[in-house]
Design a protein around this motif. Sequence first.
Motif, PDB file in Angstrom:
ATOM      1  N   MET B   1      -2.612  -1.131   6.435  1.00 27.76           N
ATOM      2  CA  MET B   1      -2.188  -1.439   5.065  1.00 27.76           C
ATOM      3  C   MET B   1      -0.668  -1.515   4.975  1.00 27.76           C
ATOM      4  SD  MET B   1      -5.257   0.314   3.446  1.00 27.76           S
ATOM      5  CE  MET B   1      -5.946   0.034   5.066  1.00 27.76           C
ATOM      6  N   GLU B  28       1.849  -1.960  -1.558  1.00 31.21           N
ATOM      7  CA  GLU B  28       0.753  -1.454  -0.743  1.00 31.21           C
ATOM      8  C   GLU B  28      -0.418  -1.063  -1.646  1.00 31.21           C
ATOM      9  OE1 GLU B  28       2.306   1.015   2.388  1.00 31.21           O
ATOM     10  OE2 GLU B  28       0.429   2.123   2.411  1.00 31.21           O
ATOM     11  N   ILE B 148     -12.796  -6.842   6.806  1.00 29.35           N
ATOM     12  CA  ILE B 148     -12.243  -5.491   6.723  1.00 29.35           C
ATOM     13  C   ILE B 148     -12.509  -4.674   7.988  1.00 29.35           C
ATOM     14  CG2 ILE B 148     -12.203  -5.325   4.198  1.00 29.35           C
ATOM     15  CD1 ILE B 148     -14.800  -3.886   4.255  1.00 29.35           C
ATOM     16  N   ARG B 151      -9.694  -3.699  10.138  1.00 30.19           N
ATOM     17  CA  ARG B 151      -8.668  -2.877   9.466  1.00 30.19           C
ATOM     18  C   ARG B 151      -7.373  -3.665   9.313  1.00 30.19           C
ATOM     19  NH1 ARG B 151     -10.266   2.367  13.012  1.00 30.19           N
ATOM     20  NH2 ARG B 151     -12.303   2.657  12.048  1.00 30.19           N
ATOM     21  N   ASP B 153      -3.957  -5.415   7.783  1.00 28.76           N
ATOM     22  CA  ASP B 153      -2.858  -4.942   6.931  1.00 28.76           C
ATOM     23  C   ASP B 153      -3.007  -5.480   5.520  1.00 28.76           C
ATOM     24  OD1 ASP B 153      -1.553  -3.547   8.956  1.00 28.76           O
ATOM     25  OD2 ASP B 153      -0.701  -5.411   9.735  1.00 28.76           O
ATOM     26  N   GLN B 180     -12.086  -2.651  -2.844  1.00 35.01           N
ATOM     27  CA  GLN B 180     -10.632  -2.770  -2.657  1.00 35.01           C
ATOM     28  C   GLN B 180      -9.932  -1.478  -3.072  1.00 35.01           C
ATOM     29  OE1 GLN B 180      -8.005  -3.114  -5.078  1.00 35.01           O
ATOM     30  NE2 GLN B 180      -6.433  -3.634  -3.563  1.00 35.01           N
ATOM     31  N   LEU B 183     -10.804   1.405  -0.483  1.00 34.33           N
ATOM     32  CA  LEU B 183     -10.111   1.309   0.798  1.00 34.33           C
ATOM     33  C   LEU B 183      -8.599   1.273   0.621  1.00 34.33           C
ATOM     34  CD1 LEU B 183     -12.358  -1.351   2.574  1.00 34.33           C
ATOM     35  CD2 LEU B 183     -12.452   1.131   2.802  1.00 34.33           C
ATOM     36  N   ILE B 185      -6.750  -1.256   0.132  1.00 36.43           N
ATOM     37  CA  ILE B 185      -6.220  -2.308   0.984  1.00 36.43           C
ATOM     38  C   ILE B 185      -5.448  -3.342   0.150  1.00 36.43           C
ATOM     39  CG2 ILE B 185      -8.358  -3.668   0.873  1.00 36.43           C
ATOM     40  CD1 ILE B 185      -7.956  -4.292   3.807  1.00 36.43           C
ATOM     41  N   THR B 186      -4.243  -3.644   0.601  1.00 38.64           N
ATOM     42  CA  THR B 186      -3.428  -4.645  -0.078  1.00 38.64           C
ATOM     43  C   THR B 186      -4.182  -5.979  -0.083  1.00 38.64           C
ATOM     44  OG1 THR B 186      -1.552  -3.561   0.954  1.00 38.64           O
ATOM     45  CG2 THR B 186      -1.132  -5.659  -0.147  1.00 38.64           C
ATOM     46  N   THR B 187      -4.369  -6.559  -1.264  1.00 41.43           N
ATOM     47  CA  THR B 187      -5.217  -7.743  -1.354  1.00 41.43           C
ATOM     48  C   THR B 187      -4.559  -8.828  -2.193  1.00 41.43           C
ATOM     49  OG1 THR B 187      -7.167  -6.332  -1.222  1.00 41.43           O
ATOM     50  CG2 THR B 187      -7.517  -8.567  -2.026  1.00 41.43           C
TER      51      THR B 187
END
Lengths: 280, 351
Positions: B1, B28, B148, B151, B153, B180, B183, B185-187
């Motif tokens: 991430m 992030e 995903i 993993r 970034d 999202q 996790l 996670i930057t999306t």
Amino acid sequence: MQTKPIGAAALLIPATGLVLVFMGLPLIYLFRYSLNQYVPGEFIVDGFTLENYRIFFSEAYYLTGMWTTLLMAGAVTILCITLGLPIANWIARQSGTLKTILLMAVILPLFISNAVRAAGWMVAFGQAGVLNYVLLQLGLISEPLQIMQTPIAVFIGMTAVNLPYVVLTLQSIFEGLDENIDFAAASLGAQPLQSFFLVRLPQVVPGILAASMLSFILAMNAYATPVLLGGPSFRMMAPMVVVEIMNKANWPLGAALAFILLATTVAISILAALFIRRRY
Amino acid sequence: MANIAISGLNKTYGSFRAVDFIDLNVQEGEFVIVLGPSGCGKTTTLRMLAGFIEPDGGQVILGGRDITYEPPYRRNIGLVFQNYALFPHLTIFENVAFGLRRRGVNHSEITPRVKDALSLVDLSHLTDRLPRQLSGGQQQRVAIARAIAIRPDVLLLDEPLSNLDAKLRLQVRDELRSLQKRLGITTIMVTHDQDEAMSVGDRLVLMRSGRIEQIGSPDDLYNRPANRFVADFIGRTNFLRGRIEKDQAFHSEGGIVLTSASQPPGATEAMIRPEAIRVRSVPEQSGPNAISGTIHGHVFLGGLIELAIDMPGGERITGVISPRELEEAGVKLIPNAPVYISVAPKDVVLL
């Protein structure tokens, strides 16, 4: 109101009729000939015998001819696919003018008859031909190579004949692949070569089999190239049929050979089609 | 991430500026939606982030690492496409394992990681199927799991819901949103659908003609649009042309006088959202922005009614009102019947 689908089927009647009259009937005729007796000096002697088929299966001359034909068709097909895959993949990825030029380069040879192209190879491969001249000048060989009148010449000539068909078939299939799938593979870490072998190639397997069948059938029935480049001692089935009918006036045996060639080609095609259908 | 810093990114095709020097910072764990009409440059932007299109200039920094010219297979970015783009010849398991194998993940680790990724999208029971044996919604969830599993970034989503039918779209949308957040996670998701954008995005980036028109929360874009384009693109809106007169009120060309909470100088249009319109059957005694008109017609929108009201000056204002409110106000839906409307000054946005 919807008219019955018989209307559409009716449109096929003229074409079906043509096929029946001009292809089906001659084939039946030829098959009938293959059962006739051969009496030297007499043209048609009606009979009902399997003698002609027995001759094929008992004489090394004919069996070797069939074996050569199968080997040549197989080898040409394998080389065509090996060369065709990267070329087709590459063309499919181009765009604009370059793609048009590349496609024209593939299609244009098809405008020239096989016999004329074979004549071109004769000029290239002859003792004093272009290839030998270049190799001699470069000092790579000390005396001219014997390429003409060898199976190698036929192999190269037939590969050149079949390659455009294979490339065009494969190119249209590569063209239909989803670009996003390549993107997905790349984002997951696949380098270009990995992407080709792991993702693109498996997707075009049915196309490879279709292109192989096309190339194989063309090669099995090749006439001009083996005759012109292979010389008198090189024998494949199609030229052998012509020799029986034209040179020896042995129509019954010629017809039997033609039927055996047809049956072998059709049988291999059907097996390949079944394989495609089962796997994909 | 990681966070993403995009600066001065641009791409030109011939004379067409597909992406015209855009700057964007994504924090992030943030869920950012890039939206806009087709041809606005959102997809080109996404493809430059993924590495499929080389930018003419600018920089993309991913977690402190300059990836502007890195090939896509070295970026560690997860991608989900509108058409799923699963590998048709591989099983679900192998689809998800693909990225792990390319990364040389230890053999014994692959199975648990694939199972983990598939259980996140509730598909652990379908590992042996081929993609074509799955429904569209399931395929898209596999695509999400595949992205995903590595993993990444950053997760990039290219119109991921557009191929799904309406009901499934809402379901996958909510799953995507909660996954999202879980996790962290930057999306970045690209879409042309503003409802989708409003419902899942932390921040929205509205693009037009290769430029960013506004960056902000869904609330910012809806209630405080930077310009007419934003106001028009996001949601339904009434626009009234006119100008601010000396009395600090906005006078429309049809003679409607509106007071607004803010008076940006040089404003030429007033924007009023349909749901900000209040209706009465009798004139309101006091209060700002009380206007009379006549009913032009109405449309049922399921739970709400859309009411078109003709103003005396020839303008038409559309309101969206619940049937209960109409009943309480005593408004009858008869064409040409008089009706009185009011708008709170904070709901009148001058542009």
